[in-house]
Design a protein around this motif. Structure first.
Motif, PDB file in Angstrom:
ATOM      1  N   VAL A   1       0.750  -1.222  -0.220  1.00 22.64           N
ATOM      2  CA  VAL A   1       0.082   0.155  -0.101  1.00 22.64           C
ATOM      3  C   VAL A   1       0.915   1.234  -0.038  1.00 22.64           C
ATOM      4  CG1 VAL A   1      -0.319   0.200   2.465  1.00 22.64           C
ATOM      5  CG2 VAL A   1      -2.021   1.173   1.210  1.00 22.64           C
ATOM      6  N   SER A   2       0.444   2.249  -0.741  1.00 20.65           N
ATOM      7  CA  SER A   2       1.115   3.521  -0.997  1.00 20.65           C
ATOM      8  C   SER A   2       1.327   4.128   0.568  1.00 20.65           C
ATOM      9  CB  SER A   2       0.334   4.567  -1.555  1.00 20.65           C
ATOM     10  OG  SER A   2      -0.746   4.612  -1.223  1.00 20.65           O
TER      11      SER A   2
ATOM     12  N   SER B   1       3.475   3.113   3.136  1.00 20.40           N
ATOM     13  CA  SER B   1       3.803   2.158   4.054  1.00 20.40           C
ATOM     14  C   SER B   1       5.115   2.254   4.580  1.00 20.40           C
ATOM     15  CB  SER B   1       3.167   0.654   3.873  1.00 20.40           C
ATOM     16  OG  SER B   1       4.262   0.196   2.545  1.00 20.40           O
TER      17      SER B   1
ATOM     18  N   THR C   1       3.261  -6.827   6.925  1.00 24.82           N
ATOM     19  CA  THR C   1       1.956  -6.838   6.535  1.00 24.82           C
ATOM     20  C   THR C   1       1.041  -7.863   7.671  1.00 24.82           C
ATOM     21  OG1 THR C   1       0.561  -8.088   5.096  1.00 24.82           O
ATOM     22  CG2 THR C   1       2.373  -9.095   5.018  1.00 24.82           C
TER      23      THR C   1
ATOM     24  N   ALA D   1      -7.920  -1.493   2.811  1.00 26.39           N
ATOM     25  CA  ALA D   1      -7.108  -0.644   1.889  1.00 26.39           C
ATOM     26  C   ALA D   1      -8.016  -0.958   0.565  1.00 26.39           C
ATOM     27  CB  ALA D   1      -5.715  -1.516   1.668  1.00 26.39           C
TER      28      ALA D   1
ATOM     29  N   LYS E   1      -8.103   3.180   3.559  1.00 26.97           N
ATOM     30  CA  LYS E   1      -7.229   3.873   3.062  1.00 26.97           C
ATOM     31  C   LYS E   1      -7.016   3.639   1.473  1.00 26.97           C
ATOM     32  CE  LYS E   1      -2.736   5.455   2.413  1.00 26.97           C
ATOM     33  NZ  LYS E   1      -2.237   6.854   2.601  1.00 26.97           N
TER      34      LYS E   1
ATOM     35  N   ASP F   1      -5.503   3.395  -1.903  1.00 23.73           N
ATOM     36  CA  ASP F   1      -3.898   3.010  -2.239  1.00 23.73           C
ATOM     37  C   ASP F   1      -3.712   3.578  -3.549  1.00 23.73           C
ATOM     38  OD1 ASP F   1      -1.651   2.008  -2.600  1.00 23.73           O
ATOM     39  OD2 ASP F   1      -2.580  -0.230  -2.961  1.00 23.73           O
TER      40      ASP F   1
ATOM     41  N   HIS G   1      -4.353  -2.458  -5.324  1.00 25.09           N
ATOM     42  CA  HIS G   1      -5.580  -2.758  -4.690  1.00 25.09           C
ATOM     43  C   HIS G   1      -6.655  -2.491  -5.701  1.00 25.09           C
ATOM     44  CE1 HIS G   1      -3.442  -2.856  -1.089  1.00 25.09           C
ATOM     45  NE2 HIS G   1      -4.165  -3.571  -0.514  1.00 25.09           N
TER      46      HIS G   1
END
Length: 497
Positions: free
Chosen positions: A137-138, A140, A146, A207, A240, A242, A247
């Motif tokens: 995910v953007s 992170s 994870t 996400a 979120k 992303d 996603h």
């Protein structure tokens, strides 16, 4: 197991043989539901998976912030060294995640949904050291691992309901999650279902695709997100959007390390950290499986289950509102109305009985035969039980075959003017959980499974105009609009007309 930190991963070595059996029982049950799993994921549910963190990854931290529901304070996000340096160990998928998926597939609280997770699913192979161990995910952090690695994450590749087959067939792109129409439709279908299930089963994090969803769905960046308005039971869910594109073909859900939960009994009995429960305290016991969606909450010091016997103090309107929304599943608008009704009927007191007629508590629920006293009511705490309303006024007569006239006479005698024997009423009446259960029963909701979203055809014919102070129907008779509007504004930060 100990406090909330112990729920980050369900290591087999921390489980009793009985608990290990409960994980297998619920995992096997989930595998039979309307969820399409890979063979690998079915094996993970039934037999567990190998969990490990590289010993050299001393800065490893959890991906999802470890704050309990409703708390502004975050618990330490860094993963403990004991867990990092330990050798590979066998673990099970999070108990709370299993129950959440069972709830999504359950016909209770809205239609059951069918989940396709092929090429998605639990992803427990993404252990630290593999190429996919970091969150996809953007934004992170490089040290984050994870939630899939801990068995607390799940990727939904497609989701639909039996009732929407016609709509999906004739509406363009609804079945295709890799389109704006399809992604948005399936996301709303999932959010609506999550909004209807018990709050302790609602995930902490989601996400979603930034390409296929509107900015107002992001609860991280957008302070005016529509999620809390459309889905009030999802107020703690962080969504979120992303921008990385990962996603664009699925929806990710996960639970924080503090809320992974553990099984402490058969049929889905969970131990889990609940909202506003301090980390140093023992987590609440939440009893009931996702099959029945019972919401029996055992928290001795909780305002919802506090015994108000011999206590005639006025309840804080914020507590009443929160209980109606979180426990009773009233919409915020209707909860505000019922706070105002409690002000009118009892001055916000639980331990009160009306003279002569024996009406009980906050909302003065009647017990005499000619005023609904022969109807069925449900008590939820400490045990779920069905009773007749008049039996709450005369608990010692519950097993007797009395006529309506005899019941009325006995209640009138017990509730003589200035000599009301409140102490002789059923003692289970005097807590907030059962007060809400009694009023829900009066409204036709037998239990705590369905959201109460309107008054029309239930206790009045106002429809949506009950919130319009100057409408054709007018505000609800004899209620002060200010009582409802002030608590609504305070609790939702929104204004009404």
């Amino acid at each position: 197991m100990g406090g909330p930190a112990a729920f980050s991963v369900a290591l087999v070595e921390n489980l009793t043989p009985e608990q290990e059996g409960y994980y297998r029982e619920r995992g096997n049950l989930l595998a039979t539901k309307s969820i399409r799993l890979s063979k690998q994921d079915i094996g993970v549910l039934q037999n567990g998976f190998n969990f490990d963190i590289r010993d050299s990854n001393t800065n490893a931290q959890y991906d999802v912030p470890n704050s309990l529901q409703g708390s502004v304070d975050q618990i330490e996000r860094r993963i403990s060294m004991d867990l990092i340096v330990a050798p590979a160990k066998k673990a099970f998928v999070s108990a709370t995640l299993i129950e959440c998926l069972l709830a999504i597939c359950s016909p209770n609280s809205g239609p059951s949904l069918t989940i396709d997770s092929i090429n998605g699913g639990f992803g427990t192979s993404r252990q630290d050291g593999s190429s996919g161990s970091r969150p996809n995910v953007s934004g992170s952090q490089s040290s984050s691992i994870t939630d899939h690695a801990f068995g607390r994450g799940f990727d939904i590749m497609s989701i639909y309901s039996a009732y929407d087959q016609v709509e999906r067939k004739y509406a363009r792109n609804l079945s295709k999650i890799t389109s704006k129409e399809g992604y948005q439709y399936q996301l709303d279908l999932l959010l609506k279902k999550l909004n209807s299930i018990p709050q302790h089963l609602v995930p902490d994090y989601m996400a979603i695709s930034a390409q296929y969803t509107d900015p107002e769905y992001d609860t991280y960046e957008n302070l005016t997100s529509i999620v809390g308005i459309k889905y009030p039971n999802l107020k703690y869910l962080k969504i979120k959007r992303d921008t990385s594109g990962v996603h664009n073909n699925h929806i990710h859900i996960s639970f924080a390390a503090t809320r992974g939960g553990t099984y402490v009994g058969p049929n889905g009995v969970l131990q889990i950290a609940f909202s506003n429960t301090a980390p140093s305290k023992n987590p609440a016991i939440l009893v009931g499986s996702a099959d029945t969606l019972e919401r029996k909450i055992i928290i001795a010091s909780n305002d919802f289950t506090r015994d108000y016997s011999n206590n005639t103090s006025l309840l804080d309107p914020q507590i009443i509102f929160k209980a109606l929304v979180d426990y009773g599943q009233f919409t915020p608008e209707l909860a505000a109305c019922f706070v105002a009704i409690a002000e009118r009927e009892s001055r916000r007191r639980i331990y009160v009985v009306q003279e002569v007629y024996g009406a009980i508590g906050l909302w003065q629920v009647s017990t005499v035969p000619k005023d609904g006293g022969m109807g069925e009511a449900y008590l939820e705490y400490p045990d779920k039980q069905k009773v007749i309303y008049w039996q709450l006024a005369l608990p010692e007569k519950a097993g007797e075959n009395l006529t309506e006239d005899q019941i009325k006479s006995l209640i009138n005698e017990r509730c003589r003017k200035n000599i009301v024997r409140t102490d002789l009423f059923d003692k289970r009446c005097w807590n907030l959980v059962n007060q809400i259960s009694l009023v829900r029963s009066k409204m036709g909701f037998k239990g705590s499974k369905n959201e109460v979203d309107g008054l029309s055809n239930r206790v009045g014919a106002w429809g949506d105009t009950y919130w319009n102070k100057d409408g054709d129907s007018g505000w609800i008779r004899h209620l002060k609009f200010s009582h409802a509007s002030s608590i609504y504004t305070k609790m939702t930060r929104k204004k009404r007309r």
